[in-house]
Design an enzyme around this catalytic site. Structure first.
Site, PDB file in Angstrom:
ATOM      1  N   ASP A   1       1.007   3.475   1.584  1.00 47.50           N
ATOM      2  CA  ASP A   1       1.280   4.746   2.344  1.00 47.50           C
ATOM      3  C   ASP A   1       2.739   3.656   3.292  1.00 47.50           C
ATOM      4  OD1 ASP A   1      -0.274   2.226   3.500  1.00 47.50           O
ATOM      5  OD2 ASP A   1      -1.045   3.151   5.477  1.00 47.50           O
ATOM      6  N   HIS A   2       2.999   2.979   2.494  1.00 46.54           N
ATOM      7  CA  HIS A   2       4.417   2.061   3.004  1.00 46.54           C
ATOM      8  C   HIS A   2       5.365   2.012   2.546  1.00 46.54           C
ATOM      9  CE1 HIS A   2       2.272   0.247   7.012  1.00 46.54           C
ATOM     10  NE2 HIS A   2       1.361   0.755   5.931  1.00 46.54           N
TER      11      HIS A   2
ATOM     12  N   HIS B   1       0.627  -1.206  -0.160  1.00 50.59           N
ATOM     13  CA  HIS B   1       0.281  -0.359  -0.323  1.00 50.59           C
ATOM     14  C   HIS B   1       0.502   0.990   0.089  1.00 50.59           C
ATOM     15  CE1 HIS B   1      -3.499  -2.129   1.591  1.00 50.59           C
ATOM     16  NE2 HIS B   1      -4.133  -2.027   0.570  1.00 50.59           N
TER      17      HIS B   1
ATOM     18  N   ASP C   1       0.290  -4.062   8.268  1.00 46.52           N
ATOM     19  CA  ASP C   1      -1.150  -3.763   8.947  1.00 46.52           C
ATOM     20  C   ASP C   1      -1.732  -5.022   9.143  1.00 46.52           C
ATOM     21  OD1 ASP C   1      -0.374  -0.744   8.553  1.00 46.52           O
ATOM     22  OD2 ASP C   1      -2.121  -0.882   7.381  1.00 46.52           O
TER      23      ASP C   1
END
Length: 306
Positions: free
Chosen positions: A65-66, A63, A207
């Site tokens: 955001d990573h 993702h 996550d």
């Protein structure tokens, strides 16, 4: 000693008050970066961590955001004069994602090795560190990580003398797994070393939902860095739907895994002040702290705490 800098504690998108997911491990002067969301380079610059000595970059999942901070970081590392190989480890699909990202940074002065979804533990830094992975429960292929820092047995001078080991071989036997033959006699490292010493286990989970099947993997972690996307217990439905955790769930997971300390991270953009919800975690697992950007930790081996 293992030094850790929590570079970014945000999830979803970068904000003026939190950078995105990233954590830096420093061990014996070498560095491992876990995740590289937008803003990672800025946070590293603010923390003064340096860029050149990063040998491994571990990605939990792909993702944005990573991972979206990675092309720029790789170019900065190249500009620092690095020529040694960098290894990137990630979940299924990491190779395809890296092929796309590398279009923007084709001409790096060093080699990039990609290890996709490793099925076995990886020993690095002269076998002093073992990296293990397991599949997490998220909306995309995702890995949880565990780092076991080995502690070699202590040199035992009395044992070395009683075994008649020449002093000239003491240092060599301490550092080598191989036996040494000298004047017709074979000497082994167990002839100069005492009892084994306990290592240090540091783990990361983000996550993911907190599945019981993961507990053994994180068992007895000296420190667990775990996502706490939602602080409010009332957000449990969101956590289930989006495959994340509440503070209370993360705390229960740490408790069930007999972790010594929990650091919460990966906070929702909507949660302005995670500390407002800390009691939702500490009421379940007392030794919980709220992570902050550029928070630093120095973790000692058990013998160093005596």
């Amino acid at each position: 000693m293992v030094d850790i800098t929590l570079l970014g504690t945000g999830g979803g998108m970068p904000t003026p008050y939190r950078f995105l997911s990233s954590l830096l491990i420093n061990f014996k002067g070498r560095k491992i970066l876990v995740d590289c969301g937008e803003g990672t380079q800025v946070s590293m610059k603010m923390a003064g961590t340096g860029f050149k000595a990063i040998d491994y970059i571990l990605i939990t999942h792909c993702h944005g955001d990573h991972i979206f901070g990675l092309p720029g970081l790789l170019q900065t590392i190249g500009n620092s004069g690095r020529e040694e190989k960098i290894t990137i480890i990630g979940p299924s699909g990491i190779r395809e994602v890296m092929d796309g990202l590398m279009v923007t940074c084709k001409y790096l002065p060093y080699e990039i090795e990609i290890i996709e979804n490793p099925t076995h533990s990886i020993s690095i830094f002269d076998d002093d560190l073992i990296i293990s992975t397991m599949e997490a429960d998220h909306t995309a292929p995702c890995l949880g990580y565990s780092f076991y820092f080995k502690r070699s047995a202590k040199f035992d001078i009395k044992k070395a003398e009683s075994n008649g080991v020449p002093k000239m071989l003491w240092n060599k036997l301490q550092k080598s797994e191989e036996s040494i033959e000298h004047e017709g006699i074979v000497y082994t490292r167990d002839m100069v070393l005492g009892r084994g010493r306990e290592g240090l286990k540091i783990s990361l989970l983000t996550d993911s939902r907190p599945l019981d099947s993961m507990i053994d993997f994180y068992k007895d972690s000296d420190m667990l860095f775990c996502e706490g996307t939602y602080g409010d217990n009332g957000d449990i439905d969101k956590a289930v739907k989006n495959k994340h955790m509440t503070f209370a769930e993360a705390a229960a997971f740490a408790k069930n895994a007999d972790c010594k300390k929990l650091c919460l991270t990966h906070f929702s953009v909507a949660m302005m002040e995670p500390k407002d919800y800390i009691e939702n975690a500490t009421s379940v697992f007392e030794n919980t702290i709220i992570g902050e950007d550029r928070m630093e930790f120095s973790l000692k081996f058990p013998e160093e705490n005596d």
